[in-house]
Design an enzyme around this catalytic site. Sequence first.
Site, mmCIF file in Angstrom:
data_model
loop_
_atom_site.group_PDB
_atom_site.id
_atom_site.type_symbol
_atom_site.label_atom_id
_atom_site.label_comp_id
_atom_site.label_asym_id
_atom_site.label_seq_id
_atom_site.Cartn_x
_atom_site.Cartn_y
_atom_site.Cartn_z
ATOM 1 N N VAL A 33 0.836 -1.203 0.000
ATOM 2 C CA VAL A 33 0.000 0.000 0.000
ATOM 3 C C VAL A 33 0.875 1.259 0.000
ATOM 4 O O VAL A 33 0.559 2.236 -0.691
ATOM 5 C CB VAL A 33 -0.996 -0.027 1.180
ATOM 6 C CG1 VAL A 33 -1.711 1.305 1.337
ATOM 7 C CG2 VAL A 33 -1.998 -1.152 0.987
ATOM 8 N N ALA A 84 1.995 1.678 -3.510
ATOM 9 C CA ALA A 84 0.889 2.156 -4.345
ATOM 10 C C ALA A 84 0.608 3.634 -4.105
ATOM 11 O O ALA A 84 0.460 4.411 -5.061
ATOM 12 C CB ALA A 84 -0.369 1.329 -4.071
ATOM 13 N N GLU A 85 0.534 4.046 -2.852
ATOM 14 C CA GLU A 85 0.259 5.461 -2.573
ATOM 15 C C GLU A 85 1.410 6.340 -3.051
ATOM 16 O O GLU A 85 1.189 7.436 -3.554
ATOM 17 C CB GLU A 85 -0.027 5.718 -1.096
ATOM 18 C CG GLU A 85 -0.359 7.182 -0.855
ATOM 19 C CD GLU A 85 -1.311 7.443 0.282
ATOM 20 O OE1 GLU A 85 -1.626 8.627 0.478
ATOM 21 O OE2 GLU A 85 -1.731 6.496 0.963
ATOM 22 N N SER A 86 2.621 5.841 -2.939
ATOM 23 C CA SER A 86 3.780 6.612 -3.403
ATOM 24 C C SER A 86 3.723 6.842 -4.907
ATOM 25 O O SER A 86 3.926 7.961 -5.380
ATOM 26 C CB SER A 86 5.080 5.886 -3.043
ATOM 27 O OG SER A 86 5.219 5.792 -1.643
#
Length: 139
Positions: free
Chosen positions: A57, A60-62
């Site tokens: 996660v 993914a957020e990065s």
Amino acid sequence: MTKEEMLELSKKVCKNTLMETLEIEFTEIGDDYLIAKMPVTSRVHQPDGVLHGGASVALAESVGSMASYVFLDTEKFYIRGIEISANHLKSISEGVVFARASFIHKGRTTQLFEIRITDEDQNLISIVKLTTIALPKKN
């Protein structure tokens, strides 16, 4: 700014951040997508030796937030993630994972991304939806 300059900028702004700690590296930029990779080592394992969902996660957020950063006018806006959901489909214990963030919606205020995390053989490890918001900077 050229794609190569945007890619270099994305690498530069990650110094002394979570992205550097997790060894996330931005590798490719297209007209509407950004790809990053992260090594799968004991640094990102859960106790039983497979990739931790939280590390997936974070990857993914990065990559999604950085995609907003490079595709929007960050001279005028701050980018923040406001919602994320992930489905982890396959375990991996070593190698490299790749995250490709593609726009589903590119609005002036909110952006919605699909982020597909795959291994080196293109097996789908996780699929993530991320919503970001562009907040105006005060002059």
